[in-house]
Scaffold this active site. Sequence first.
Site, mmCIF file in Angstrom:
data_model
loop_
_atom_site.group_PDB
_atom_site.id
_atom_site.type_symbol
_atom_site.label_atom_id
_atom_site.label_comp_id
_atom_site.label_asym_id
_atom_site.label_seq_id
_atom_site.Cartn_x
_atom_site.Cartn_y
_atom_site.Cartn_z
ATOM 1 N N TRP A 47 35.572 42.613 37.082
ATOM 2 C CA TRP A 47 36.384 43.817 37.297
ATOM 3 C C TRP A 47 37.264 44.085 36.075
ATOM 4 O O TRP A 47 37.764 43.135 35.453
ATOM 5 C CB TRP A 47 37.281 43.636 38.524
ATOM 6 C CG TRP A 47 36.718 44.210 39.797
ATOM 7 C CD1 TRP A 47 37.051 45.409 40.364
ATOM 8 C CD2 TRP A 47 35.736 43.625 40.680
ATOM 9 N NE1 TRP A 47 36.331 45.599 41.530
ATOM 10 C CE2 TRP A 47 35.530 44.526 41.748
ATOM 11 C CE3 TRP A 47 35.018 42.439 40.666
ATOM 12 C CZ2 TRP A 47 34.634 44.273 42.784
ATOM 13 C CZ3 TRP A 47 34.130 42.182 41.695
ATOM 14 C CH2 TRP A 47 33.940 43.093 42.738
ATOM 15 N N GLY A 86 43.132 51.283 41.291
ATOM 16 C CA GLY A 86 43.336 49.829 41.431
ATOM 17 C C GLY A 86 44.089 49.484 42.712
ATOM 18 O O GLY A 86 44.077 48.346 43.154
ATOM 19 N N ASP A 123 43.583 50.380 45.895
ATOM 20 C CA ASP A 123 42.537 51.058 46.670
ATOM 21 C C ASP A 123 42.978 51.961 47.828
ATOM 22 O O ASP A 123 42.683 53.134 47.844
ATOM 23 C CB ASP A 123 41.539 50.036 47.208
ATOM 24 C CG ASP A 123 40.859 49.263 46.092
ATOM 25 O OD1 ASP A 123 41.232 49.467 44.922
ATOM 26 O OD2 ASP A 123 39.965 48.457 46.380
ATOM 27 N N TRP A 175 46.776 47.235 50.402
ATOM 28 C CA TRP A 175 47.749 47.933 49.552
ATOM 29 C C TRP A 175 48.733 48.767 50.381
ATOM 30 O O TRP A 175 49.362 49.683 49.869
ATOM 31 C CB TRP A 175 47.033 48.810 48.526
ATOM 32 C CG TRP A 175 46.344 48.010 47.452
ATOM 33 C CD1 TRP A 175 45.015 47.747 47.358
ATOM 34 C CD2 TRP A 175 46.945 47.364 46.318
ATOM 35 N NE1 TRP A 175 44.742 46.970 46.247
ATOM 36 C CE2 TRP A 175 45.909 46.727 45.587
ATOM 37 C CE3 TRP A 175 48.258 47.248 45.839
ATOM 38 C CZ2 TRP A 175 46.140 45.998 44.415
ATOM 39 C CZ3 TRP A 175 48.477 46.531 44.670
ATOM 40 C CH2 TRP A 175 47.432 45.914 43.977
ATOM 41 N N GLU A 227 45.385 36.347 47.044
ATOM 42 C CA GLU A 227 45.257 37.713 46.525
ATOM 43 C C GLU A 227 46.543 38.515 46.770
ATOM 44 O O GLU A 227 46.993 39.258 45.915
ATOM 45 C CB GLU A 227 44.060 38.385 47.220
ATOM 46 C CG GLU A 227 43.635 39.721 46.625
ATOM 47 C CD GLU A 227 42.441 40.317 47.371
ATOM 48 O OE1 GLU A 227 41.962 39.720 48.359
ATOM 49 O OE2 GLU A 227 41.984 41.398 46.960
#
Length: 440
Positions: free
Chosen positions: A37, A168, A170, A369, A412
């Site tokens: 990525w 980025g 999402d 997000w 993450e």
Amino acid sequence: MPGEETTDLLEGAKEVLQVNDRGGWTVPAGRLYPHQWLWDSCFIAIGLRHIDIERAQTELRSLLRGQWANGMLPNIVFTGEAARRETNLWRSWVNPYAPADVNTSGVTQPPMLAEAVLKIGQLLKPPERRSWYKEMLPALISYHEWLYADRDPHQEGLILLLHPYESGLDNSPPWISELRKHSMPWWISVIERLKLDIAVNFVRTDTKHVSPGQRMSNVEAMAYWAAVRRLRRKAYNSEALISRSLFAVEDLAFNSIFIRANNCLRVIAKTAGRQLPETLADSMSRTEKALEQLWDEESGLYFSRSFVSHKLVQEPTIACLLPLYSGGISRNRAQQLVGLLKRRSMFQASWPVPSVPLSSPYFSPFKYWQGPSWVNTNWLIIEGLKNYGFTAEAKSLQDKTVKLIAKNGFYEYFNPLTGEPAGAPNFSWTAALTIDFLKS
Ligand code: GLC
């Protein structure tokens, strides 16, 4: 943190990057994200430069395998057999500029490359630094030129994005709200109304690795898939797409990062003894001035803007703080953003910085997000705080971030209320940026 704990954390971070090494490039996370990525590799290289500078350089060089002949850098470079399903969704070969020997996606991601190139160079001796910058300059120039040529058709200075993946972030709220207004196929609305979206679980692969409550919803996932198909049908030709759709956003996070990237590019070119093309230099100065158009005086916030209607998309998110990273705002504005960071109803969480304000109707502490704290956005904010001289605030956020990772692992993202880890474990940019925090 005591010395021993720091050493353990550093060793743990190195191990994650070792495990995720695929020889020349690094996966964001082995099972969930098995390809390369764009902005992940930039953050990875920023961390790697402290422990293995050659590997950091190789990481960035390998990104360029995916660069299109028109300068576009795709957000994903696909690799291996596992990619068959994804490459068949994107079909980058429908565009004449896509590379013939590598399959890629057809959209980009935040332009972190110039920052990564610059930061690696700063650790090299002057002659090597110059040759590193000379080597990377042509790819960087053609990428930034593509962004202007393809994504700033009216020469406003602001770059428009055509798919939420390009941001980025999402499933960030402004994208969901624009998607619902302008790009929701009727059949997805029917599926949603009849609550049939549960069937999507059978075909989704991400929720096989991470709990569905921590990923985007099935409706969002379907809409994003449909948006990719729309781009593909037009062979990723932005002119054709923009002329037929209202779904195009001048994304605040992306443009803030782009301003900083342009500044990095200026330094890289100067150090390499090269001049930037005049038209590029002109466009770059326009972008810096244009950011102020995204400021909303009434709410005291920066927002993304719809490209077509020119209306601000008034959904506050972590992007509101990223003009700090751009370095292109006044000291007074920077002070206002620091105020938001400290405000309880906004971004002041036990484990900062939440990806949407705590008071947002979207806020959900595990939901991708739409609530969790991410290490890369913390890193961007910390860099911005340091640049504007908010040293104490930068230190406090950095210490909290390192503590969060030391306590919970290289995940993450994290629940901003409890610190609980979420998403993929052994996540590369979390590990790489930990190294940067510990070594800088
Ligand atoms: C997710 C994130 C994106 C990241 C990718 C790979 O899609 O939203 O920012 O680049 O994962 O880690």
